[in-house]
Design a protein around this motif. Structure first.
Motif, PDB file in Angstrom:
ATOM      1  N   THR A  15       0.843  -1.194   0.000  1.00 36.95           N
ATOM      2  CA  THR A  15       0.000   0.000   0.000  1.00 36.95           C
ATOM      3  C   THR A  15       0.877   1.242   0.000  1.00 36.95           C
ATOM      4  O   THR A  15       2.009   1.228   0.478  1.00 36.95           O
ATOM      5  CB  THR A  15      -0.920   0.030   1.240  1.00 36.95           C
ATOM      6  OG1 THR A  15      -0.123  -0.036   2.430  1.00 36.95           O
ATOM      7  CG2 THR A  15      -1.891  -1.142   1.218  1.00 36.95           C
ATOM      8  N   SER A  16       0.328   2.328  -0.530  1.00 39.09           N
ATOM      9  CA  SER A  16       1.109   3.555  -0.628  1.00 39.09           C
ATOM     10  C   SER A  16       0.212   4.761  -0.758  1.00 39.09           C
ATOM     11  O   SER A  16      -0.916   4.673  -1.258  1.00 39.09           O
ATOM     12  CB  SER A  16       2.042   3.487  -1.841  1.00 39.09           C
ATOM     13  OG  SER A  16       2.788   4.692  -1.969  1.00 39.09           O
ATOM     14  N   TYR A  63       8.158   4.640  -9.764  1.00 40.61           N
ATOM     15  CA  TYR A  63       7.020   5.147  -9.000  1.00 40.61           C
ATOM     16  C   TYR A  63       7.382   6.546  -8.504  1.00 40.61           C
ATOM     17  O   TYR A  63       8.523   6.802  -8.128  1.00 40.61           O
ATOM     18  CB  TYR A  63       6.734   4.204  -7.835  1.00 40.61           C
ATOM     19  CG  TYR A  63       5.541   4.548  -6.985  1.00 40.61           C
ATOM     20  CD1 TYR A  63       4.277   4.687  -7.540  1.00 40.61           C
ATOM     21  CD2 TYR A  63       5.671   4.710  -5.602  1.00 40.61           C
ATOM     22  CE1 TYR A  63       3.179   4.982  -6.753  1.00 40.61           C
ATOM     23  CE2 TYR A  63       4.582   5.001  -4.801  1.00 40.61           C
ATOM     24  CZ  TYR A  63       3.341   5.134  -5.380  1.00 40.61           C
ATOM     25  OH  TYR A  63       2.247   5.426  -4.596  1.00 40.61           O
ATOM     26  N   ASN A  65       7.025   8.298  -5.847  1.00 42.31           N
ATOM     27  CA  ASN A  65       7.683   8.443  -4.549  1.00 42.31           C
ATOM     28  C   ASN A  65       9.157   8.071  -4.638  1.00 42.31           C
ATOM     29  O   ASN A  65      10.026   8.753  -4.092  1.00 42.31           O
ATOM     30  CB  ASN A  65       7.003   7.563  -3.506  1.00 42.31           C
ATOM     31  CG  ASN A  65       5.548   7.919  -3.276  1.00 42.31           C
ATOM     32  OD1 ASN A  65       4.924   8.587  -4.088  1.00 42.31           O
ATOM     33  ND2 ASN A  65       4.996   7.453  -2.167  1.00 42.31           N
ATOM     34  N   HIS A  92       1.770  -1.805  -8.215  1.00 37.18           N
ATOM     35  CA  HIS A  92       0.614  -0.918  -8.200  1.00 37.18           C
ATOM     36  C   HIS A  92      -0.192  -0.944  -9.500  1.00 37.18           C
ATOM     37  O   HIS A  92      -1.316  -0.442  -9.529  1.00 37.18           O
ATOM     38  CB  HIS A  92       1.016   0.523  -7.868  1.00 37.18           C
ATOM     39  CG  HIS A  92       2.054   1.109  -8.757  1.00 37.18           C
ATOM     40  ND1 HIS A  92       3.391   0.847  -8.612  1.00 37.18           N
ATOM     41  CD2 HIS A  92       1.951   1.963  -9.804  1.00 37.18           C
ATOM     42  CE1 HIS A  92       4.064   1.514  -9.517  1.00 37.18           C
ATOM     43  NE2 HIS A  92       3.221   2.189 -10.263  1.00 37.18           N
ATOM     44  N   GLY A 219       6.981   0.742   5.513  1.00 39.45           N
ATOM     45  CA  GLY A 219       6.888   1.507   4.273  1.00 39.45           C
ATOM     46  C   GLY A 219       7.060   2.997   4.453  1.00 39.45           C
ATOM     47  O   GLY A 219       7.064   3.749   3.467  1.00 39.45           O
ATOM     48  N   THR A 222       9.379   5.522   2.179  1.00 35.15           N
ATOM     49  CA  THR A 222       9.056   5.971   0.819  1.00 35.15           C
ATOM     50  C   THR A 222       7.568   6.169   0.586  1.00 35.15           C
ATOM     51  O   THR A 222       7.194   6.891  -0.327  1.00 35.15           O
ATOM     52  CB  THR A 222       9.556   4.952  -0.229  1.00 35.15           C
ATOM     53  OG1 THR A 222       9.072   3.649   0.121  1.00 35.15           O
ATOM     54  CG2 THR A 222      11.070   4.932  -0.301  1.00 35.15           C
ATOM     55  N   ARG A 223       6.723   5.525   1.394  1.00 30.35           N
ATOM     56  CA  ARG A 223       5.309   5.495   1.033  1.00 30.35           C
ATOM     57  C   ARG A 223       4.372   6.023   2.111  1.00 30.35           C
ATOM     58  O   ARG A 223       3.161   5.813   2.045  1.00 30.35           O
ATOM     59  CB  ARG A 223       4.916   4.050   0.674  1.00 30.35           C
ATOM     60  CG  ARG A 223       5.616   3.557  -0.582  1.00 30.35           C
ATOM     61  CD  ARG A 223       5.233   2.117  -0.941  1.00 30.35           C
ATOM     62  NE  ARG A 223       6.062   1.138  -0.269  1.00 30.35           N
ATOM     63  CZ  ARG A 223       5.633   0.287   0.667  1.00 30.35           C
ATOM     64  NH1 ARG A 223       4.368   0.327   1.050  1.00 30.35           N
ATOM     65  NH2 ARG A 223       6.457  -0.582   1.210  1.00 30.35           N
ATOM     66  N   LYS A 235       9.788   9.909   7.429  1.00 32.00           N
ATOM     67  CA  LYS A 235      10.298   9.710   6.071  1.00 32.00           C
ATOM     68  C   LYS A 235      11.444  10.668   5.792  1.00 32.00           C
ATOM     69  O   LYS A 235      12.498  10.275   5.271  1.00 32.00           O
ATOM     70  CB  LYS A 235       9.168   9.911   5.064  1.00 32.00           C
ATOM     71  CG  LYS A 235       9.569   9.715   3.604  1.00 32.00           C
ATOM     72  CD  LYS A 235       9.716  11.043   2.878  1.00 32.00           C
ATOM     73  CE  LYS A 235       9.998  10.825   1.398  1.00 32.00           C
ATOM     74  NZ  LYS A 235      10.202  12.102   0.692  1.00 32.00           N
TER      75      LYS A 235
END
Length: 254
Positions: A15-16, A63, A65, A92, A219, A222-223, A235
């Motif tokens: 998930t992101s 991606y 991100n 994704h 995550g 990055t996410r 982050k």
């Protein structure tokens, strides 16, 4: 047989929250493997000094991100190459598809990475030569490949955030300083495994650094959600620490 130092993968691995920004890098091919290249806007007079090998999570180096993170490293003076071991098929693209077979997709991707990473590393060395310093960074899915290269003489240091599929064999084989950026609660890299990793590093008299963030999920590096202060700060602090780690051990003139 080498013991595993990681727990089961969960939905947090897949998930992101997409971040906003304009990527500054470009797509190239190295040894037949798609690669994101991000270079400093103001290169040094002596040319490329340090190359960051970027091993992405399941969302891939293209991606948004991941592109923005790689561009951030480039803004700090590094040349960055991100391998696309998904060959244009990151997770994704499938998450909204009914019946998506995640384990099959992951098994295929692991096999692709297994065959593409070694030749890609050879291609990177051919492209940039041996008179530059290399550092490696990886997130989630990409962590094992960081440790593979950390067991060679190619890199000066390595860093991982919320790693998965780490084994004791890979960890013990590492020859370089290691940074771990971790979430306090992470079923893919839970506290007992994290503490075992530290024990092994102490046994090996390794140079290492652990960051452990509370209140953020797997995550976060990055996410995470930039609208949530704790996730945004974790982050950004993770990435700042990684840049400092690269600068410390690459001995580049920044």
């Amino acid at each position: 047989m080498s013991s595993t130092l990681a727990g089961p993968l969960t939905d947090h691995c897949f998930t992101s929250v997409a971040h906003s920004g304009t990527p500054k890098g470009k797509s190239i091919t190295i040894a037949g493997v798609p690669t994101y290249l991000s270079a400093p806007q103001a290169p040094t007079a002596s040319g490329v000094e340090t190359v960051i090998l970027y091993f992405s999570d399941v969302f891939g180096p293209f991606y948004i991100n991941a592109q923005l993170v790689q561009d951030y490293y480039a803004s700090q003076g590094f040349t960055v190459v991100g391998i696309d071991y998904f060959f244009g098929d990151p997770v994704h693209l499938h998450l909204d598809k009914p019946g998506f077979d995640r384990p099959t997709w992951r098994a295929k991707s692991v096999e692709q990475a297994k065959t593409s990473v070694p030749k890609w590393l050879d291609g990177v060395k051919e492209m940039f030569g041996t008179n530059v310093k290399y550092c490696a960074v990886g997130f989630c899915f990409g962590a094992p490949y960081v440790f593979q290269v950390a067991g060679t003489d190619m890199v000066s240091c390595a860093a991982v955030a919320h790693p998965t599929n780490l084994t004791e064999e890979l960890l013990r084989a590492s020859k370089v300083p290691l940074l771990f950026s971790c979430a306090e609660m992470d079923s893919a890299f839970p506290a007992p495994f994290r503490r075992r990793v530290e024990d092994i590093l102490v046994e090996n008299k390794a140079t290492y650094y652990f960051q452990i963030f509370s209140g953020v999920p797997h995550g976060f590096g990055t996410r995470g959600n930039p609208e949530v202060e704790s996730e945004r700060w974790a982050k950004e602090e993770c990435q700042r620490a990684m840049v400092g780690w690269f600068k410390r051990f690459a001995n580049s003139s920044f």
